[in-house]
Design an enzyme around this catalytic site. Structure first.
Site, PDB file in Angstrom:
ATOM      1  N   CYS A  93      21.828   7.676  15.124  1.00 36.11           N
ATOM      2  CA  CYS A  93      20.476   7.142  14.929  1.00 36.11           C
ATOM      3  C   CYS A  93      20.188   5.909  15.774  1.00 36.11           C
ATOM      4  CB  CYS A  93      20.244   6.844  13.454  1.00 36.11           C
ATOM      5  SG  CYS A  93      20.228   8.338  12.431  1.00 36.11           S
ATOM      6  N   ASP A 107      18.698   2.366   9.180  1.00 33.23           N
ATOM      7  CA  ASP A 107      19.316   3.262   8.184  1.00 33.23           C
ATOM      8  C   ASP A 107      20.484   2.669   7.398  1.00 33.23           C
ATOM      9  OD1 ASP A 107      17.479   4.925   9.328  1.00 33.23           O
ATOM     10  OD2 ASP A 107      18.903   6.389  10.089  1.00 33.23           O
ATOM     11  N   LYS A 126      11.493   7.615   8.425  1.00 29.83           N
ATOM     12  CA  LYS A 126      11.588   8.581   9.521  1.00 29.83           C
ATOM     13  C   LYS A 126      12.275   9.867   9.067  1.00 29.83           C
ATOM     14  CE  LYS A 126      15.845   6.445  11.406  1.00 29.83           C
ATOM     15  NZ  LYS A 126      16.743   7.598  11.458  1.00 29.83           N
TER      16      LYS A 126
END
Length: 228
Positions: free
Chosen positions: A153, A14, A120
């Site tokens: 995450c 990310d 995702k």
């Protein structure tokens, strides 16, 4: 575990505009993006070293469909409470929406054409994706983790990977949180009970460990991505 180019991959989690750049989701929530941008240099150095030696590299992006049909109501509600509702317009387009400028990976950490990008919908990288299938089909048993945020995450992905039987190592200087205390706590948790979720090291320790691996190219290729 035994670390080789065949059984080990790096997952960069990310490193997106929404989390690491001005006007993105994290910036809109009022957090210091200087913290989430701090790992950029170490990640770049790590990518160069591992790419040159032929390691498998993957990237993830968190985001939702434009109609938000894959965004749980509780997640959207919580984002609204802090003033950065998922799907609402912002300086980088609609927040955390697939295809918007904020959803893209920052140029400093851009994937190469041969590197898979996992899109995702949640915090973890396994739920709602084919990541596990991709890793097993490639014979991957060891996962190196980098990206943001350490406590959300990255940690969610590491815990899930551990439950699935993967050996995991978090690169401490290649990760960051919106609160330094959360970053340190997340690192500490990993090392409890003899390494309950895996292990940790710095990017330099990793690079030193692979220094004698054969160099197959210099790691300088055109940027791009393979989407999954």
């Amino acid at each position: 575990g035994n670390l080789t180019t065949e059984n080990t991959c790096l997952i960069v989690i990310d490193m997106q505009v929404d989390f690491c750049a001005p006007g993105g989701y994290v910036d809109s929530m009022g957090y210091d993006i200087g913290l989430t941008r701090a790992p950029i240099g170490p990640i770049q150095t790590t990518l160069k070293a591992l790419r040159a030696r032929g390691f498998c590299i993957l990237h993830t992006r968190e985001g939702h469909l434009p109609d938000l049909s894959d965004c749980p109501p509780n997640k959207q509600w919580r984002s609204e409470q802090i003033g950065a509702g998922i799907g609402t317009p912002g300086p980088c387009g609609r927040i955390l929406v697939i295809g918007e400028p904020g959803w893209e990976i920052i140029p400093e950490c851009a994937p190469l054409p041969t590197e898979i990008v996992i899109n995702k919908p949640g915090k973890g990288s396994f739920v709602g994706t084919n990541l596990d299938l991709i890793l097993r089909s490639r014979g991957i048993t060891n996962i190196l983790l980098a990206g943001v945020t350490t406590d959300v995450c990255v940690h969610t992905t590491m815990r899930h990977a551990n439950d699935l039987g993967y050996e995991c190592c978090l690169l401490t200087d290649c990760c960051a949180a919106t609160d330094p205390k959360n970053h340190e706590a997340a690192i500490s948790m990993i090392q409890k009970q003899g390494g309950v979720f895996g292990t940790v090291c710095t990017s330099q320790q990793l690079i030193d460990g692979v220094q004698d691996f054969p160099v197959i190219d210099n790691g300088d290729k055109d940027e791009g991505e393979t989407k999954e």
